[in-house]
Scaffold this motif. Structure first.
Motif, PDB file in Angstrom:
ATOM      1  N   LEU A  86       0.897  -1.134   0.008  1.00 11.84           N
ATOM      2  CA  LEU A  86      -0.037  -0.005  -0.053  1.00 11.84           C
ATOM      3  C   LEU A  86       0.776   1.119  -0.065  1.00 11.84           C
ATOM      4  O   LEU A  86       0.319   2.420  -0.395  1.00 11.84           O
ATOM      5  N   GLY A  87       2.337   1.225   0.279  1.00 13.33           N
ATOM      6  CA  GLY A  87       3.099   2.344   0.231  1.00 13.33           C
ATOM      7  C   GLY A  87       3.336   2.766  -1.173  1.00 13.33           C
ATOM      8  O   GLY A  87       3.663   4.000  -1.293  1.00 13.33           O
ATOM      9  N   ASP A  88       3.015   1.922  -2.097  1.00 13.21           N
ATOM     10  CA  ASP A  88       3.497   2.407  -3.548  1.00 13.21           C
ATOM     11  C   ASP A  88       2.168   3.445  -4.248  1.00 13.21           C
ATOM     12  O   ASP A  88       2.580   4.108  -4.952  1.00 13.21           O
ATOM     13  N   HIS A  89       0.975   3.002  -3.491  1.00 16.38           N
ATOM     14  CA  HIS A  89       0.139   4.161  -3.889  1.00 16.38           C
ATOM     15  C   HIS A  89      -0.744   4.577  -2.736  1.00 16.38           C
ATOM     16  O   HIS A  89      -1.619   3.602  -2.131  1.00 16.38           O
ATOM     17  N   GLU A  90      -0.496   5.546  -2.061  1.00 15.24           N
ATOM     18  CA  GLU A  90      -1.289   6.108  -0.744  1.00 15.24           C
ATOM     19  C   GLU A  90      -2.583   6.417  -0.902  1.00 15.24           C
ATOM     20  O   GLU A  90      -2.967   7.621  -0.510  1.00 15.24           O
ATOM     21  N   ASP A  91      -3.458   5.492  -1.482  1.00 15.55           N
ATOM     22  CA  ASP A  91      -4.770   5.900  -1.560  1.00 15.55           C
ATOM     23  C   ASP A  91      -5.585   5.465  -0.548  1.00 15.55           C
ATOM     24  O   ASP A  91      -6.680   6.114  -0.180  1.00 15.55           O
ATOM     25  N   GLN A  92      -5.262   4.856   0.316  1.00 19.64           N
ATOM     26  CA  GLN A  92      -6.187   4.298   1.622  1.00 19.64           C
ATOM     27  C   GLN A  92      -6.424   5.310   2.401  1.00 19.64           C
ATOM     28  O   GLN A  92      -5.509   5.691   3.083  1.00 19.64           O
ATOM     29  N   THR A  97      -2.221   6.655  12.331  1.00 22.09           N
ATOM     30  CA  THR A  97      -1.310   5.786  13.331  1.00 22.09           C
ATOM     31  C   THR A  97      -0.443   4.992  12.708  1.00 22.09           C
ATOM     32  O   THR A  97       0.285   4.400  13.312  1.00 22.09           O
ATOM     33  N   ILE A  98      -0.662   4.462  11.491  1.00 18.80           N
ATOM     34  CA  ILE A  98       0.039   3.608  10.698  1.00 18.80           C
ATOM     35  C   ILE A  98       0.510   4.465   9.309  1.00 18.80           C
ATOM     36  O   ILE A  98      -0.375   5.031   8.940  1.00 18.80           O
ATOM     37  N   GLU A  99       1.795   3.863   8.952  1.00 17.18           N
ATOM     38  CA  GLU A  99       2.107   4.215   7.667  1.00 17.18           C
ATOM     39  C   GLU A  99       1.905   3.409   6.538  1.00 17.18           C
ATOM     40  O   GLU A  99       1.813   2.196   6.685  1.00 17.18           O
ATOM     41  N   HIS A 100       1.469   3.859   5.404  1.00 19.20           N
ATOM     42  CA  HIS A 100       1.164   3.016   4.315  1.00 19.20           C
ATOM     43  C   HIS A 100       2.277   2.135   3.936  1.00 19.20           C
ATOM     44  O   HIS A 100       2.107   0.945   3.551  1.00 19.20           O
ATOM     45  N   GLU A 101       3.606   2.380   4.025  1.00 17.86           N
ATOM     46  CA  GLU A 101       4.683   1.582   3.729  1.00 17.86           C
ATOM     47  C   GLU A 101       4.542   0.294   4.776  1.00 17.86           C
ATOM     48  O   GLU A 101       5.311  -0.713   4.438  1.00 17.86           O
ATOM     49  N   ASP A 102       4.063   0.467   5.707  1.00 18.22           N
ATOM     50  CA  ASP A 102       3.894  -0.700   6.700  1.00 18.22           C
ATOM     51  C   ASP A 102       2.885  -1.742   6.428  1.00 18.22           C
ATOM     52  O   ASP A 102       2.645  -2.797   7.126  1.00 18.22           O
ATOM     53  N   VAL A 103       2.117  -1.464   5.417  1.00 24.41           N
ATOM     54  CA  VAL A 103       1.087  -2.403   5.250  1.00 24.41           C
ATOM     55  C   VAL A 103       1.366  -3.059   3.831  1.00 24.41           C
ATOM     56  O   VAL A 103       1.155  -2.333   2.728  1.00 24.41           O
ATOM     57  N   ILE A 104       1.356  -4.448   3.825  1.00 25.75           N
ATOM     58  CA  ILE A 104       1.487  -5.083   2.452  1.00 25.75           C
ATOM     59  C   ILE A 104       0.645  -6.146   2.635  1.00 25.75           C
ATOM     60  O   ILE A 104       0.427  -7.116   3.412  1.00 25.75           O
ATOM     61  N   LEU A 105      -0.323  -6.137   1.541  1.00 25.55           N
ATOM     62  CA  LEU A 105      -1.464  -7.208   1.406  1.00 25.55           C
ATOM     63  C   LEU A 105      -0.947  -8.495   0.569  1.00 25.55           C
ATOM     64  O   LEU A 105      -0.162  -8.233  -0.347  1.00 25.55           O
ATOM     65  N   GLU A 106      -1.223  -9.600   1.205  1.00 24.54           N
ATOM     66  CA  GLU A 106      -0.967 -10.921   0.398  1.00 24.54           C
ATOM     67  C   GLU A 106      -2.042 -11.542  -0.345  1.00 24.54           C
ATOM     68  O   GLU A 106      -2.984 -11.706   0.506  1.00 24.54           O
ATOM     69  N   PHE A 107      -2.139 -12.037  -1.232  1.00 28.49           N
ATOM     70  CA  PHE A 107      -3.010 -12.939  -1.966  1.00 28.49           C
ATOM     71  C   PHE A 107      -2.607 -13.944  -2.781  1.00 28.49           C
ATOM     72  O   PHE A 107      -1.293 -14.306  -2.927  1.00 28.49           O
ATOM     73  N   GLU A 108      -3.639 -15.019  -2.333  1.00 29.56           N
ATOM     74  CA  GLU A 108      -3.263 -16.319  -3.389  1.00 29.56           C
ATOM     75  C   GLU A 108      -4.406 -16.523  -4.326  1.00 29.56           C
ATOM     76  O   GLU A 108      -5.667 -16.305  -3.811  1.00 29.56           O
ATOM     77  N   ARG A 109      -4.145 -16.704  -5.462  1.00 29.90           N
ATOM     78  CA  ARG A 109      -5.531 -16.972  -6.432  1.00 29.90           C
ATOM     79  C   ARG A 109      -5.181 -17.942  -7.616  1.00 29.90           C
ATOM     80  O   ARG A 109      -3.993 -18.202  -7.794  1.00 29.90           O
ATOM     81  N   PRO A 110      -6.314 -18.837  -7.932  1.00 25.03           N
ATOM     82  CA  PRO A 110      -5.970 -19.593  -8.971  1.00 25.03           C
ATOM     83  C   PRO A 110      -5.643 -18.991 -10.256  1.00 25.03           C
ATOM     84  O   PRO A 110      -6.276 -17.936 -10.553  1.00 25.03           O
ATOM     85  N   VAL A 111      -4.534 -19.277 -11.212  1.00 28.70           N
ATOM     86  CA  VAL A 111      -4.292 -18.972 -12.412  1.00 28.70           C
ATOM     87  C   VAL A 111      -5.428 -19.080 -13.446  1.00 28.70           C
ATOM     88  O   VAL A 111      -5.952 -20.164 -13.817  1.00 28.70           O
ATOM     89  N   HIS A 112      -6.020 -18.100 -13.770  1.00 28.77           N
ATOM     90  CA  HIS A 112      -7.086 -18.182 -14.861  1.00 28.77           C
ATOM     91  C   HIS A 112      -6.731 -18.418 -16.485  1.00 28.77           C
ATOM     92  O   HIS A 112      -7.098 -19.273 -17.051  1.00 28.77           O
ATOM     93  N   ALA A 192      -4.794  -3.054   8.575  1.00 30.02           N
ATOM     94  CA  ALA A 192      -3.497  -3.556   9.142  1.00 30.02           C
ATOM     95  C   ALA A 192      -3.872  -4.675   9.920  1.00 30.02           C
ATOM     96  O   ALA A 192      -3.240  -5.405  10.232  1.00 30.02           O
ATOM     97  N   ALA A 193      -5.222  -4.242  10.743  1.00 26.25           N
ATOM     98  CA  ALA A 193      -5.534  -5.163  11.912  1.00 26.25           C
ATOM     99  C   ALA A 193      -5.864  -6.620  11.018  1.00 26.25           C
ATOM    100  O   ALA A 193      -5.533  -7.732  11.746  1.00 26.25           O
ATOM    101  N   GLN A 194      -6.394  -6.532  10.185  1.00 27.74           N
ATOM    102  CA  GLN A 194      -6.810  -7.889   9.175  1.00 27.74           C
ATOM    103  C   GLN A 194      -5.681  -8.671   8.780  1.00 27.74           C
ATOM    104  O   GLN A 194      -5.553  -9.733   8.930  1.00 27.74           O
ATOM    105  N   VAL A 195      -4.573  -8.021   8.558  1.00 28.10           N
ATOM    106  CA  VAL A 195      -3.470  -8.713   8.177  1.00 28.10           C
ATOM    107  C   VAL A 195      -2.690  -9.166   9.183  1.00 28.10           C
ATOM    108  O   VAL A 195      -2.138 -10.448   9.025  1.00 28.10           O
ATOM    109  N   ASP A 196      -2.899  -8.595  10.442  1.00 28.52           N
ATOM    110  CA  ASP A 196      -1.944  -9.044  11.576  1.00 28.52           C
ATOM    111  C   ASP A 196      -2.441 -10.535  12.160  1.00 28.52           C
ATOM    112  O   ASP A 196      -3.388 -10.721  12.105  1.00 28.52           O
TER     113      ASP A 196
END
Length: 196
Positions: A86-92, A97-112, A192-196
């Motif tokens: 989220l630090g690459d585009h600070e749209d959120q 209380t938290i910096e955008h750079e501190d939040v990285i979302l991780e995903f897993e998806r089937p390849v379409h 950030a609370a969901q990620v932790d």
């Protein structure tokens, strides 16, 4: 014959812009198209992260900012994992209380599917394509996203023609953020609370 053609053309030009389309819509099964600006807010369904999306008729497939993209096998299926920093585009929206750079979302998806992207003055690039749900203008959609590093681009999401065609979307290229309805999203701290 020329007079009839000229009169028909003059009559069609005199109609209000939506009148001819409204008649065509009544005869078809498709709903009346929704008009969006060339940039709108988009919310990814599973994380409620809000991102700026550029609606681009020049691209067929949509793309999503993703880094550390890695394919892997899950049973017999091909899957892909990737991160959305989220630090690459600070749209959120943030409560500070938290910096955008501190939040990285991780995903897993089937390849379409995978797609080969031809680039000017650079080698072609093979990208993974995944299906993802998102909300734009108060409506949930699903489309295909190619995964690529868009960190150097202004918009982390690009929505292409496939999305516009499948979901009956028109673009007003002279305006942005014109959607009449919004989608619910979380603050940076809630994400950030969901990620932790």
């Amino acid at each position: 014959m020329k007079l009839l053609t000229s009169l028909a053309l003059a009559f069609s030009l005199a109609l209000p812009a939506g009148a001819a389309f409204a008649e065509a819509s009544e005869d078809s099964d498709k709903p009346v198209p929704e008009t969006l600006g060339f940039v709108e807010w988009l919310v990814m369904n599973d994380t409620s992260v809000r991102l700026k999306a550029r609606l681009d008729t020049g691209a067929k497939t949509s793309s999503l900012h993703a880094v550390n993209v890695e394919g892997f096998k899950k049973g017999e299926e091909e899957w892909v994992k990737f991160q959305l920093p989220l630090g690459d585009h600070e749209d959120q929206p943030s409560e500070g209380t938290i910096e955008h750079e501190d939040v990285i979302l991780e995903f897993e998806r089937p390849v379409h599917r995978t797609v080969l992207i031809k680039r000017k003055s650079a080698p072609s690039q093979r990208r993974y394509v995944v299906k993802m749900d998102f909300c734009i203008a108060g409506t949930v959609h699903e489309t295909q996203f190619s995964l690529t590093d868009r960190g150097n681009f202004k918009y982390p999401v690009l929505l292409g023609r496939r999305f516009m065609r499948d979901d009956n979307i028109l673009i007003d290229s002279a305006d942005s953020f014109i959607a009449e309805r919004e989608c619910e999203y979380n603050t940076l701290e809630e994400i950030a609370a969901q990620v932790d």
